[in-house]
Design a protein around this motif. Structure first.
Motif, PDB file in Angstrom:
ATOM      1  N   GLY A 180       0.788  -1.222   0.000  1.00  0.00           N
ATOM      2  CA  GLY A 180       0.000   0.000   0.000  1.00  0.00           C
ATOM      3  C   GLY A 180       0.821   1.274   0.000  1.00  0.00           C
ATOM      4  O   GLY A 180       0.313   2.336   0.351  1.00  0.00           O
ATOM      5  N   SER A 181       2.093   1.178  -0.359  1.00  0.00           N
ATOM      6  CA  SER A 181       2.976   2.362  -0.314  1.00  0.00           C
ATOM      7  C   SER A 181       2.913   3.021   1.066  1.00  0.00           C
ATOM      8  O   SER A 181       2.933   4.235   1.201  1.00  0.00           O
ATOM      9  N   ARG A 182       2.823   2.179   2.111  1.00  0.00           N
ATOM     10  CA  ARG A 182       2.594   2.680   3.454  1.00  0.00           C
ATOM     11  C   ARG A 182       3.883   2.885   4.257  1.00  0.00           C
ATOM     12  O   ARG A 182       3.850   3.503   5.315  1.00  0.00           O
ATOM     13  N   SER A 183       4.991   2.325   3.818  1.00  0.00           N
ATOM     14  CA  SER A 183       6.185   2.378   4.665  1.00  0.00           C
ATOM     15  C   SER A 183       6.624   3.809   4.957  1.00  0.00           C
ATOM     16  O   SER A 183       7.047   4.110   6.071  1.00  0.00           O
ATOM     17  N   THR A 184       6.521   4.679   3.982  1.00  0.00           N
ATOM     18  CA  THR A 184       6.974   6.051   4.204  1.00  0.00           C
ATOM     19  C   THR A 184       6.058   6.803   5.170  1.00  0.00           C
ATOM     20  O   THR A 184       6.528   7.305   6.194  1.00  0.00           O
ATOM     21  N   PRO A 185       4.757   6.884   4.877  1.00  0.00           N
ATOM     22  CA  PRO A 185       3.929   7.664   5.805  1.00  0.00           C
ATOM     23  C   PRO A 185       3.892   7.085   7.208  1.00  0.00           C
ATOM     24  O   PRO A 185       3.864   7.820   8.186  1.00  0.00           O
ATOM     25  N   VAL A 186       3.927   5.770   7.321  1.00  0.00           N
ATOM     26  CA  VAL A 186       3.824   5.150   8.641  1.00  0.00           C
ATOM     27  C   VAL A 186       5.105   5.350   9.454  1.00  0.00           C
ATOM     28  O   VAL A 186       5.067   5.455  10.671  1.00  0.00           O
ATOM     29  N   ASN A 187       6.236   5.391   8.779  1.00  0.00           N
ATOM     30  CA  ASN A 187       7.510   5.384   9.502  1.00  0.00           C
ATOM     31  C   ASN A 187       8.258   6.704   9.523  1.00  0.00           C
ATOM     32  O   ASN A 187       9.295   6.819  10.174  1.00  0.00           O
ATOM     33  N   TRP A 188       7.782   7.667   8.783  1.00  0.00           N
ATOM     34  CA  TRP A 188       8.476   8.954   8.661  1.00  0.00           C
ATOM     35  C   TRP A 188       8.830   9.518  10.032  1.00  0.00           C
ATOM     36  O   TRP A 188       9.972   9.885  10.283  1.00  0.00           O
ATOM     37  N   LEU A 189       7.881   9.575  10.951  1.00  0.00           N
ATOM     38  CA  LEU A 189       8.200  10.102  12.276  1.00  0.00           C
ATOM     39  C   LEU A 189       8.864   9.078  13.198  1.00  0.00           C
ATOM     40  O   LEU A 189       9.926   9.355  13.757  1.00  0.00           O
ATOM     41  N   PRO A 190       8.292   7.878  13.360  1.00  0.00           N
ATOM     42  CA  PRO A 190       8.891   6.938  14.312  1.00  0.00           C
ATOM     43  C   PRO A 190      10.359   6.614  14.028  1.00  0.00           C
ATOM     44  O   PRO A 190      11.160   6.509  14.964  1.00  0.00           O
TER      45      PRO A 190
END
Ligand code: FES
Ligand code: FES
Lengths: 156, 735
Positions: B108-118
C-alpha cells in the motif's frame, strides 16, 4: 564430470541431463545465476560459455564439456565486465535485483561484441533479459556509460 | 493523515534492556553490502541502533525489501536524526518481530507515511542518549552539547568524543519517550533528500545470495509442488509409488495450499535431494483431483454473465447521491460507454519460494514475504503451533507487486518441513506453478453513462460495475470506492454493483483497484471532455474547481483538490501540453491521465506513435507527482516512478491477461503471459516532483494508475480509436 566455472575446475557428480543452472546453484553453491522461467524466456539464468551467453536453465550440464563457464560471480574477469559493473553501481540500476545477474552478463557480452552500441543495438541484444521491475531505462543508460568508459580505458 | 503507529516505549525499552550486552538482533542473515558489520563488541542503543568500537553504526532495516528501496530509505531516516555520516552506516535486515519493530510489511505504499516520524524519533532518541552520556561525563548541560558525523562536541570547552566512546554509558541511560525527543529542522537535513544508492546494490552486483531462493542451510533438501490445477479442488486419490522409486526422492507430502479450510488437501509436495529431481518427478505422480462442479468457471462464462448483469439492474449500490436519472434526463448531451479489463497475474521474477526447518516443536522460516506477520499467524493456525514458536528471517525479495502479501508459500513449506523434521527444506514454484497459482487482480466490467449541461459541464454520472464477490460483498481487491473520481465533485451520481462468483483467489496487484479504475474513469472522462469540446486537463481542472479538501469516506482518504490542480498544471507546463484536442488520425498522439492513489497525486502526459500495422510505440512519458514535503531518496524515487510507469504499460499494451478454462488457468509462462521487454520501454520517462507541506508518502504505486489512461487517450489522439478494453488491441478498439 569436470566443469570449469569461473576459472576453477570442479568435479561434479550429476545427471548429465541436469541443467547447468541447477548444477551451479545446488552442486557448486554459486547462487548468482537465477531461476526465473526454466524455459529460456527470461534470461535470469544467463551465463557465458566460452564468452557466449547461454540460458543455463536449458543447457544440460552434460553438454558443457570443456567450455569455460563464467557466471556473475566472476564476470569482472571479462574484458568489459568491470566497466559494466561500475556503471551499474554508479547508476544504481537494480530495484529488486533479481534479474540483474543475467542483465549484467548479457551486457558484458554485448560490449565485447560492440564497443559503442546504440539504443536499437541495446534493445536487440538485451531483449531476452526480462526485468520485472522495469529498470530498462537505467540499463540502457548504464550500457552506454560502460561503453564510454571502456572506450576511454582502451584508448588510455 | 492516519496517525502513524507508535513504537511503544515498552518495546523500545525491551530492546534497550539488552544494552551493553553483546547480544544483537540475531538476524545475521543477508548482511548488507560487504558484510562489514560489527563484531562482538558492538553496543546496543535500541532495537534499531548498535554502535561498533570503530564508530561505525549498524542500523536495522525492519521492512521487507522488494525492490522499492525501503531497506535504504528507512535507515536513512534513523541515520539523519542520529546525526551520523551515511558512510559510517552498515544496514542489517532485522528479524520479523512486530513486538520489537512495529508493523513490518511492504504494501500500500505505506512504509513512508507510517515510519516517517517513528524512524526519525528512534534515531533522535539514540542521539539524545549519547548526548546525555557526554554531558554527564563532562559535567556540562546537555543543551550545550552538539553532534555531527557520529561525534559529540562541547564547543565552550573544546571537548569532543566519538559515539563509540560514549556508547556504553549511553546504553545505561533510560531511553526517552519517542514523542518527547526533538527532531531536526528540515533545513538541516544532510541525508534526507539526498540520493543514496541501494544498500544491497554491491552485493547484487557480486551475485551474492540475498534472495529467499538463495537460502542455503546444511543438510538442506528441496521441494517441488503439484497443486490442484483448479482452485478449491482437492486430492481425490494419488499413487506416488513411481515417484518414491526415483533416486533422490525423499518424501511425498499431501498439504493444504492455504486456500482451503484446515484439514483439506489440494497439493502434493515432492521432497528430494535436488529441486530439479523433485520437479522432474512430478511427471510420475498419478493424482485424481476431486473437482466437483468447479469446471464451470471460465473466462467465457464470466464475460457472458457480466454482459447479462449489465443488461439488468445492479444487485446493490456503492453510491447513490442526488438523482442521477433526473440529472441525465436534464442533460444537454449524454455519453455512454462500456469498459472492461481482465484478470492479471503478478509474475514476480523470483518465483514463489520459502525455506523452513521444523525442529523440536519449533519452526524457522526464511521467507521472501511482504507481510511476515500475517504469514506467522496463518502458519501458526495451520500447524497448531504457538506464534512464538515460529522464527521468521526476512530475505531480500525478487519482486513483490503485492503477490507476497499473501502467505501461501509460508503455509506450504511449514507443512512440508513438519513432515521432514530436522531437515531444512526449500520449496520452489516452477514458473507454471507461479502463474497458475497466484492471487489474481480481478477482472471487471463497467457500463457508464454521463450527462453534460449546456456549458459542457459534467452534471450526472452513472456506473454499473461488475466484478467478483459473494453475499453482496466484493472479494479481495474487487472493491470500488464511493469516492471514485470525480464522484465527490458531482451532484448526481449512481454507482451500482453486481458480483459474479469465481473459484479464483484474488489479491492486490501494484496499485490495486486504482490500476483498473484509473483506466476506466480517466479514459471515459476523455470521452466526456471531447463531447464538451475541451482537452482532458482543462476538463478535469474545471471539475476540481476551487482548492479545497474533500472529506475522507470509509477507507478512502481525504482529497485535496489544490494538490491535484498543481500536478495537472505542472505536467502541462512540463510537457508543453498545448491544450488543443487532437485533429485527425495522424498516427502520433498525446494523452493525459491524472490519478490520486496511495496518498500520491500524479498527472502524466504520454506521447505515442501508432504504425499503420497497429504497432504501438510509447515514445516519451512526462510525470509530475506530489508526495508531500520531501522526496527522501531522489535516485530511488525516479527509479520507482519509471518502474511504475513501465509496469502500467505492461498491464495494458503487451497482451497481459489471465484466462480460465474448465476452472483452471490457461497461461503458464512468459510466452503466454508476457512481461515487458526492453524494446517496449519508452526512450524517456521524465519525472518531476512538486512539494507540498504535508508529511511524505510512498512511491511504490501511485505513479502507475494514470499512465494507462494517458496511453489509451494518446492512442485515441493518434488513431481516432477508443480503447475500452484491456489489454489494448486496436482490432477491437472503437473508431
Ligand atoms: S530461467 Fe533461464 S531463461 Fe528464464
Ligand atoms: S530489478 Fe527486479 S527484476 Fe529486474
Amino acid at each position: 564430470m569436470d566443469l570449469t566455472v569461473n576459472r576453477v575446475k570442479h568435479s561434479v557428480t550429476a545427471d548429465p541431463e541436469k541443467p547447468l543452472l541447477w548444477v551451479l546453484r545446488e552442486d557448486l553453491h554459486l547462487l548468482g545465476a537465477k531461476f526465473g522461467c526454466g524455459a529460456g524466456l527470461c534470461g535470469a539464468c544467463t551465463v557465458l560459455l566460452d564468452g557466449q551467453p547461454v540460458r543455463s536453465c536449458l543447457t544440460p550440464v552434460g553438454a558443457v564439456g570443456e567450455a569455460a563457464v563464467t557466471t556473475i560471480e566472476d564476470v569482472a574477469s571479462q574484458p568489459a565486465g568491470q566497466y559494466v559493473l561500475d556503471a551499474w553501481a554508479d547508476l544504481d540500476v537494480p530495484q529488486c535485483g533479481y534479474c540483474q545477474a543475467g542483465q549484467i552478463v548479457s551486457a558484458t557480452w554485448l560490449l565485447g561484441q560492440m564497443p559503442d552500441p546504440q539504443d536499437e543495438d541495446i534493445d536487440a541484444a538485451m531483449s531476452g533479459n526480462i526485468c520485472r521491475c522495469s529498470t530498462y531505462l537505467r540499463i540502457r543508460k548504464a550500457i552506454k556509460a560502460a561503453a564510454k568508459a571502456q572506450g576511454k580505458g582502451e584508448a588510455a | 493523515m492516519n496517525a502513524p503507529f507508535e513504537i511503544s516505549r515498552r518495546s523500545f525499552l525491551s530492546a534497550s534492556l539488552l544494552a551493553g550486552a553483546v547480544l544483537s538482533f540475531q538476524a545475521r542473515l543477508a548482511l548488507a553490502g560487504d558484510g562489514a558489520t560489527g563484531g562482538e563488541d558492538e553496543t546496543v542503543l535500541n532495537a534499531f541502533v548498535r554502535i561498533n568500537p570503530d564508530n561505525s553504526v549498524i542500523i536495522g532495516a525492519k521492512n521487507p525489501e522488494i525492490g522499492q528501496g525501503v531497506k535504504t530509505m528507512l535507515p536513512m531516516l534513523i541515520a539523519e536524526e542520529l546525526d551520523v555520516d551515511w558512510d559510517q552506516v552498515h544496514i542489517e535486515q532485522t528479524l520479523a518481530d512486530d513486538k520489537l519493530y512495529g508493523r513490518q510489511s511492504a504494501g500500500g505504499s505505506r512504509s513512508t507515511p507510517v515510519n516517517w516520524l517513528p524512524m526519525r524519533q528512534t534515531g533522535a532518541a539514540a542521539r539524545q542518549m549519547l548526548v546525555t552520556a557526554a554531558a554527564a561525563q563532562w559535567g556540562v548541560a546537555p543543551a550545550s552539547v552538539t553532534t555531527a558525523k557520529g561525534m559529540v562536541h562541547h564547543e565552550p570547552s573544546g571537548r569532543s568524543a566519538t559515539y563509540a566512546s560514549l556508547a556504553e554509558a549511553a546504553s545505561a541511560i533510560e531511553p526517552p519517550a519517542l514523542d518527547t525527543v526533538p527532531l531536526k529542522p528540515d533545513d538541516s537535513f544532510r541525508i534526507i533528500g539526498t540520493s543514496r544508492r541501494g544498500v544491497d546494490t554491491p552485493a547484487i552486483l557480486q551475485g551474492k545470495p540475498l534472495f529467499g531462493i538463495d537460502t542455503e542451510l546444511p543438510g538442506m533438501v528441496y521441494a517441488a509442488i503439484e497443486a490442484c490445477p483448479v482452485f478449491l479442488g482437492t486430492i481425490g486419490s494419488f499413487d506416488d509409488a513411481a515417484v518414491k522409486a526415483i533416486k533422490g526422492v525423499i518424501a511425498v507430502v499431501p498439504i493444504n495450499s492455504g486456500i482451503l479450510p484446515k484439514g483439506k488437501f489440494d497439493t502434493l509436495a515432492i521432497v528430494a535431494d535436488s529441486w530439479w529431481t523433485a520437479q522432474q518427478a512430478r511427471s510420475q505422480l498419478k493424482v485424481e483431483w476431486d473437482l466437483g462442479d468447479l469446471k464451470q468457471f471460465s473466462t467465457e462464462a464470466y464475460a457472458a454473465q457480466a454482459d447479462a448483469a449489465l443488461e439488468g439492474a445492479p444487485q446493490g449500490d456503492i453510491l447513490k447521491k442526488g438523482d442521477v436519472e433526473a440529472g441525465l434526463a436534464g442533460a444537454v448531451k449524454t455519453v455512454s460507454a462500456r469498459y472492461d479489463y481482465p484478470f492479471l497475474a503478478h509474475c514476480t521474477l523470483e518465483p514463489q519460494n520459502c525455506t523452513g526447518l521444523f525442529e523440536d516443536g519449533a519452526l524457522t522460516l526464511w521467507a521472501p514475504s511482504q507481510s511476515p506477520g500475517s504469514g506467522r499467524r496463518q502458519v501458526s493456525d495451520i500447524l497448531d503451533l504457538p506464534q512464538d514458536a515460529i522464527t521468521i528471517h526476512m530475505t531480500r525479495i525478487g519482486g513483490g507487486f503485492g503477490r507476497r502479501l499473501m502467505a501461501d508459500y509460508m503455509v506450504q513449506v511449514a507443512q512440508i518441513a513438519r513432515a521432514v523434521p530436522g531437515k531444512p527444506v526449500k520449496m520452489i514454484y516452477a514458473r507454471a506453478d507461479d502463474v497458475r497459482h497466484d492471487y489474481y487482480r480481478p477482472a471487471g466490467w463497467h457500463a457508464l453513462t454521463a450527462g453534460l449541461d449546456k456549458d459542457g459541464r459534467l452534471v450526472a454520472l452513472r456506473d454499473h460495475f461488475v466484478s467478483f464477490g459473494a453475499d453482496g460483498q466484493p472479494i479481495r481487491a474487487a472493491e470500488m470506492e464511493e469516492t471514485e473520481f470525480p464522484a465527490q465533485l458531482l451532484p448526481d451520481v449512481h454507482f451500482g454493483v453486481s458480483y459474479l462468483a469465481t473459484n479464483l483467489p484474488t489479491g492486490w496487484l501494484r496499485a490495486p483497484t486504482s490500476n483498473a479504475m484509473a483506466f476506466v474513469f480517466q479514459s471515459f472522462l476523455d470521452e466526456l471532455a471531447e463531447a464538451a469540446g475541451v482537452d482532458l486537463p482543462t476538463f478535469v481542472l474545471g471539475l476540481l474547481g476551487e482548492d479545497r479538501l474533500l472529506p475522507a469516506v470509509g477507507r478512502a482518504p481525504q482529497f485535496n483538490t489544490g494538490r491535484a490542480r498543481a500536478v495537472i498544471e505542472e505536467v502541462c507546463k512540463f510537457a508543453g501540453w498545448d491544450g488543443k484536442r487532437p485533429t485527425g488520425a495522424s498516427g502520433k498522439g498525446r494523452g493525459f491521465g491524472f490519478y490520486f492513489s496511495h496518498a500520491g497525486y500524479f498527472a502524466e502526459v504520454l506521447d505515442v506513435a501508432v504504425s499503420e500495422a497497429g504497432d504501438i510505440v510509447v515514445e516519451k512519458v512526462h510525470v509530475v507527482g506530489d508526495i508531500g514535503s520531501h522526496v527522501i531518496n531522489p535516485i530511488n524515487a525516479e527509479s520507482q516512478v519509471q518502474g511504475s510507469v513501465l509496469d502500467g504499460l505492461a498491464q495494458s499494451m503487451i497482451g497481459q491477461k489471465i484466462d480460465q478454462s474448465e476452472g483452471a488457468i490457461v497461461q503458464e509462462n512468459f510466452d503466454s503471459f508476457p512481461l515487458l521487454r526492453i524494446e517496449t520501454a519508452p526512450r524517456e520517462v521524465v519525472v518531476k516532483f512538486v512539494t507540498s507541506p504535508y508529511p511524505p508518502t510512498g512511491l511504490g504505486e501511485p505513479a502507475l494508475p494514470p499512465v494507462i489512461p494517458a496511453l489509451t487517450n494518446a492512442i485515441y489522439a493518434a488513431t481516432g480509436k477508443r480503447v475500452r478494453s484491456l489489454p489494448i488491441s486496436l482490432d477491437n478498439a472503437v473508431a
